[in-house]
Design an enzyme around this catalytic site. Structure first.
Site, PDB file in Angstrom:
ATOM      1  N   ASP A   9     -25.386  39.251  39.074  1.00 56.05           N
ATOM      2  CA  ASP A   9     -25.716  40.214  40.130  1.00 56.05           C
ATOM      3  C   ASP A   9     -25.062  41.545  39.735  1.00 56.05           C
ATOM      4  OD1 ASP A   9     -23.033  39.959  40.760  1.00 56.05           O
ATOM      5  OD2 ASP A   9     -23.349  39.413  42.863  1.00 56.05           O
ATOM      6  N   CYS A  66     -20.983  36.741  38.646  1.00 55.73           N
ATOM      7  CA  CYS A  66     -20.959  37.596  39.844  1.00 55.73           C
ATOM      8  C   CYS A  66     -19.527  38.103  39.987  1.00 55.73           C
ATOM      9  CB  CYS A  66     -21.473  36.856  41.082  1.00 55.73           C
ATOM     10  SG  CYS A  66     -20.518  35.424  41.597  1.00 55.73           S
ATOM     11  N   THR A  68     -16.961  36.939  41.670  1.00 56.71           N
ATOM     12  CA  THR A  68     -15.961  35.864  41.588  1.00 56.71           C
ATOM     13  C   THR A  68     -16.439  34.646  40.801  1.00 56.71           C
ATOM     14  OG1 THR A  68     -16.871  34.921  43.600  1.00 56.71           O
ATOM     15  CG2 THR A  68     -14.982  36.426  43.857  1.00 56.71           C
ATOM     16  N   GLY A  71     -20.134  32.555  44.312  1.00 51.01           N
ATOM     17  CA  GLY A  71     -21.472  32.566  44.927  1.00 51.01           C
ATOM     18  C   GLY A  71     -22.497  31.967  43.979  1.00 51.01           C
ATOM     19  N   MET A  72     -22.409  32.344  42.711  1.00 46.01           N
ATOM     20  CA  MET A  72     -23.344  31.822  41.710  1.00 46.01           C
ATOM     21  C   MET A  72     -23.207  30.310  41.583  1.00 46.01           C
ATOM     22  SD  MET A  72     -25.359  34.057  40.393  1.00 46.01           S
ATOM     23  CE  MET A  72     -25.607  35.697  39.673  1.00 46.01           C
ATOM     24  N   HIS A  99     -15.736  16.338  30.276  1.00 46.28           N
ATOM     25  CA  HIS A  99     -15.831  15.326  31.332  1.00 46.28           C
ATOM     26  C   HIS A  99     -17.038  15.521  32.253  1.00 46.28           C
ATOM     27  CE1 HIS A  99     -11.409  13.702  31.344  1.00 46.28           C
ATOM     28  NE2 HIS A  99     -11.938  13.738  30.136  1.00 46.28           N
ATOM     29  N   ARG A 133     -17.458   6.729  29.998  1.00 43.34           N
ATOM     30  CA  ARG A 133     -17.211   6.517  31.434  1.00 43.34           C
ATOM     31  C   ARG A 133     -17.642   7.720  32.277  1.00 43.34           C
ATOM     32  NH1 ARG A 133     -12.498   8.272  29.244  1.00 43.34           N
ATOM     33  NH2 ARG A 133     -11.080   9.557  30.469  1.00 43.34           N
ATOM     34  N   HIS A 134     -17.685   8.882  31.669  1.00 42.04           N
ATOM     35  CA  HIS A 134     -18.037  10.086  32.428  1.00 42.04           C
ATOM     36  C   HIS A 134     -19.524  10.135  32.759  1.00 42.04           C
ATOM     37  CE1 HIS A 134     -13.993  11.369  31.781  1.00 42.04           C
ATOM     38  NE2 HIS A 134     -14.143  11.265  30.474  1.00 42.04           N
TER      39      HIS A 134
HETATM   40  C1  RB5 Z   1     -20.919  40.977  45.616  1.00 41.96           C
HETATM   41  O1  RB5 Z   1     -20.154  41.942  46.245  1.00 41.96           O
HETATM   42  C2  RB5 Z   1     -20.132  39.673  45.561  1.00 41.96           C
HETATM   43  O2  RB5 Z   1     -20.082  39.090  46.803  1.00 41.96           O
HETATM   44  C3  RB5 Z   1     -20.780  38.729  44.554  1.00 41.96           C
HETATM   45  O3  RB5 Z   1     -20.794  39.346  43.304  1.00 41.96           O
HETATM   46  C4  RB5 Z   1     -20.087  37.398  44.324  1.00 41.96           C
HETATM   47  O4  RB5 Z   1     -18.730  37.577  44.029  1.00 41.96           O
HETATM   48  C5  RB5 Z   1     -20.317  36.363  45.323  1.00 41.96           C
HETATM   49  O5  RB5 Z   1     -19.785  35.260  45.257  1.00 41.96           O
END
Ligand code: RB5
Length: 143
Positions: A9, A66, A68, A71-72, A99, A133-134
């Site tokens: 994103d 993204c 963090t 979200g992805m 694993h 096993r995995h």
């Molecule tokens: C966008 O501001 C932010 O929410 C997105 O990039 C991501 O970190 C969502 O998990």
């Protein structure tokens, strides 16, 4: 040639450019599904686009970026057959392959510098699934 699909994103756009450059330097053929700028957009759209490329069998590995990585990864893991790992350390990168047989790597551009992101990626790309096993446990997830 190894091929890989990548998407982000707006939050992950800058890191995606660096990751792409790294992949090309490692002789990967890279399909970039967007986004193409810092302009605000919605990460679920790009997660779905990338997952469909994996589920169709066209690619066996993908990278989602993204702000963090969270979200992805939440989006990608909604798709049966996708095992997305949101990773910010090298040990987890290795274990997510050996694993968990992760097929999608999620990275957070606001969490990781480009140097660590490339180290994580390198380990993730070069670690094999141990199966044994995995595999049984992964089958349980799909059931
Ligand atoms: C966008 O501001 C932010 O929410 C997105 O990039 C991501 O970190 C969502 O998990």
């Amino acid at each position: 040639m190894n091929k890989i699909v990548i998407a982000s994103d707006h939050g992950g756009f800058e890191l995606k450019l660096k990751i792409k450059e790294y992949l090309l330097s490692q002789n990967y053929d890279v399909l970039d599904l967007g986004t193409d700028s810092n302009k605000s957009c919605d990460y679920p759209y790009f997660a779905k686009k990338l997952c469909s490329k994996i589920l169709s069998g066209e690619f066996n590995k993908g990278i989602l970026i993204c702000g963090t990585g969270l979200g992805m990864s939440i989006c990608a893991n909604r798709f049966k057959g996708i095992r997305a790992a949101c990773v910010s350390d090298t040990y987890s990168a290795k274990m997510s392959r050996s694993h968990n047989n992760s097929n999608v790597l999620c990275l957070g551009s606001r969490v990781l510098g480009a140097g660590l992101a490339c180290d994580i990626l390198d380990i993730w790309l070069n670690t094999s699934f141990e199966a044994n096993r995995h595999q049984k446990r992964l089958d349980m997830i799909d059931e």
